[in-house]
Design a protein around this motif. Structure first.
Motif, PDB file in Angstrom:
ATOM      1  N   ASN A 142     -50.699  -3.288  23.906  1.00 44.88           N
ATOM      2  CA  ASN A 142     -50.037  -1.974  23.931  1.00 44.88           C
ATOM      3  C   ASN A 142     -48.424  -1.557  23.944  1.00 44.88           C
ATOM      4  O   ASN A 142     -48.148  -0.732  24.929  1.00 44.88           O
ATOM      5  CB  ASN A 142     -51.005  -1.365  24.344  1.00 44.88           C
ATOM      6  CG  ASN A 142     -52.252  -1.470  23.209  1.00 44.88           C
ATOM      7  OD1 ASN A 142     -52.230  -1.363  21.808  1.00 44.88           O
ATOM      8  ND2 ASN A 142     -53.300  -1.634  23.812  1.00 44.88           N
ATOM      9  N   SER A 143     -48.058  -2.651  24.782  1.00 48.09           N
ATOM     10  CA  SER A 143     -46.301  -2.581  25.242  1.00 48.09           C
ATOM     11  C   SER A 143     -45.378  -1.291  24.423  1.00 48.09           C
ATOM     12  O   SER A 143     -45.680  -2.539  22.910  1.00 48.09           O
ATOM     13  CB  SER A 143     -45.991  -3.560  25.798  1.00 48.09           C
ATOM     14  OG  SER A 143     -45.708  -3.781  25.047  1.00 48.09           O
ATOM     15  N   GLU A 144     -44.357  -1.548  24.725  1.00 47.19           N
ATOM     16  CA  GLU A 144     -43.401  -0.893  23.855  1.00 47.19           C
ATOM     17  C   GLU A 144     -42.737  -2.482  22.817  1.00 47.19           C
ATOM     18  O   GLU A 144     -42.097  -2.109  21.738  1.00 47.19           O
ATOM     19  CB  GLU A 144     -41.751  -0.237  24.605  1.00 47.19           C
ATOM     20  CG  GLU A 144     -42.271   1.774  24.640  1.00 47.19           C
ATOM     21  CD  GLU A 144     -42.927   2.170  23.326  1.00 47.19           C
ATOM     22  OE1 GLU A 144     -42.162   1.829  22.438  1.00 47.19           O
ATOM     23  OE2 GLU A 144     -44.188   2.575  22.926  1.00 47.19           O
ATOM     24  N   THR A 145     -42.988  -3.444  23.727  1.00 46.50           N
ATOM     25  CA  THR A 145     -42.629  -4.684  23.211  1.00 46.50           C
ATOM     26  C   THR A 145     -43.258  -5.194  22.268  1.00 46.50           C
ATOM     27  O   THR A 145     -42.435  -5.948  21.708  1.00 46.50           O
ATOM     28  CB  THR A 145     -41.825  -5.536  24.927  1.00 46.50           C
ATOM     29  OG1 THR A 145     -40.933  -5.099  25.670  1.00 46.50           O
ATOM     30  CG2 THR A 145     -41.687  -7.006  24.249  1.00 46.50           C
ATOM     31  N   VAL A 146     -44.049  -5.221  22.882  1.00 44.64           N
ATOM     32  CA  VAL A 146     -45.669  -5.849  21.927  1.00 44.64           C
ATOM     33  C   VAL A 146     -45.245  -4.771  20.225  1.00 44.64           C
ATOM     34  O   VAL A 146     -44.841  -4.911  19.589  1.00 44.64           O
ATOM     35  CB  VAL A 146     -46.730  -5.719  21.888  1.00 44.64           C
ATOM     36  CG1 VAL A 146     -47.350  -6.040  20.788  1.00 44.64           C
ATOM     37  CG2 VAL A 146     -46.516  -6.863  23.162  1.00 44.64           C
ATOM     38  N   LYS A 147     -44.479  -3.317  20.740  1.00 48.52           N
ATOM     39  CA  LYS A 147     -44.750  -2.339  19.662  1.00 48.52           C
ATOM     40  C   LYS A 147     -43.634  -2.867  18.156  1.00 48.52           C
ATOM     41  O   LYS A 147     -43.638  -2.767  17.273  1.00 48.52           O
ATOM     42  CB  LYS A 147     -45.159  -0.623  20.342  1.00 48.52           C
ATOM     43  CG  LYS A 147     -46.347  -0.836  20.263  1.00 48.52           C
ATOM     44  CD  LYS A 147     -46.546   1.338  20.868  1.00 48.52           C
ATOM     45  CE  LYS A 147     -47.411   0.986  21.154  1.00 48.52           C
ATOM     46  NZ  LYS A 147     -47.410   2.120  21.988  1.00 48.52           N
ATOM     47  N   LEU A 148     -42.480  -2.804  19.278  1.00 51.02           N
ATOM     48  CA  LEU A 148     -41.472  -3.357  18.454  1.00 51.02           C
ATOM     49  C   LEU A 148     -41.057  -4.618  18.129  1.00 51.02           C
ATOM     50  O   LEU A 148     -40.819  -5.169  16.983  1.00 51.02           O
ATOM     51  CB  LEU A 148     -40.510  -3.624  19.549  1.00 51.02           C
ATOM     52  CG  LEU A 148     -38.583  -3.529  18.941  1.00 51.02           C
ATOM     53  CD1 LEU A 148     -37.826  -2.793  18.128  1.00 51.02           C
ATOM     54  CD2 LEU A 148     -37.749  -4.097  20.006  1.00 51.02           C
ATOM     55  N   VAL A 149     -41.588  -5.632  18.786  1.00 47.33           N
ATOM     56  CA  VAL A 149     -41.942  -7.255  17.799  1.00 47.33           C
ATOM     57  C   VAL A 149     -43.215  -7.368  16.493  1.00 47.33           C
ATOM     58  O   VAL A 149     -42.442  -7.630  15.153  1.00 47.33           O
ATOM     59  CB  VAL A 149     -42.978  -7.959  18.715  1.00 47.33           C
ATOM     60  CG1 VAL A 149     -43.603  -9.144  17.928  1.00 47.33           C
ATOM     61  CG2 VAL A 149     -42.181  -8.768  20.035  1.00 47.33           C
TER      62      VAL A 149
END
Length: 150
Positions: free
Chosen positions: A50-57
């Motif tokens: 649920n991090s911004e990094t995962v959302k971007l991926v």
């Protein structure tokens, strides 16, 4: 960027002892990365669920890779991380990527070689990241090599 000690650890994906762990330090602090050499899955300490990094991926990757996501604690424990199958592209060598198995609810690894583009045809393959330049190699999608997911 400072490189730390690399080592092999047990994979949270398949429990093999061939998960390559690497650590390096950036301006934002230390980052650990993992690449399981058995399953092909990868993650790093910025991939907290649920991090911004995962959302971007997930906004920028293929549906199959998103569907194959697994969440696990990293080797050695800690906060759960998102793990995805890796895609490796070496423009002058080739590419490996997950691919659906036709007619099945399953997937496999596909490898393709890079082949030279004849000079007279290179203008058909513009490089969008480098305006005015063209690719010199393309992936040979007509002759893939396929392997089971493990």
């Amino acid at each position: 960027m400072e490189q730390g000690q690399d080592k092999l650890v047990n994979s949270p994906i398949c429990d093999s002892n061939a998960c390559y762990e690497s650590e390096f330090t950036t301006a934002d602090g230390p980052i650990k990365t993992w690449l399981c050499m058995t399953s092909g899955y990868t993650s790093n300490t910025t991939m907290k669920t649920n991090s911004e990094t995962v959302k971007l991926v997930e906004e920028t990757t293929a549906d199959l890779i998103k569907d194959l996501r697994q969440d696990h604690e990293p080797p050695g424990g800690g906060e759960s991380l998102a793990w995805f199958p890796t895609v490796i592209t070496m423009p002058e060598k080739g590419m490996i990527f997950p691919e659906p198995v036709k007619g099945q609810d399953d997937w496999q690894w596909t490898c393709v070689k890079a082949i030279a583009i004849p000079e007279e045809e290179q203008n058909k393959y513009p490089d969008p990241k480098n305006p005015g330049e063209c690719y010199k190699h393309k992936m040979d999608m007509k002759n893939p090599y396929r392997f089971d997911k493990l």
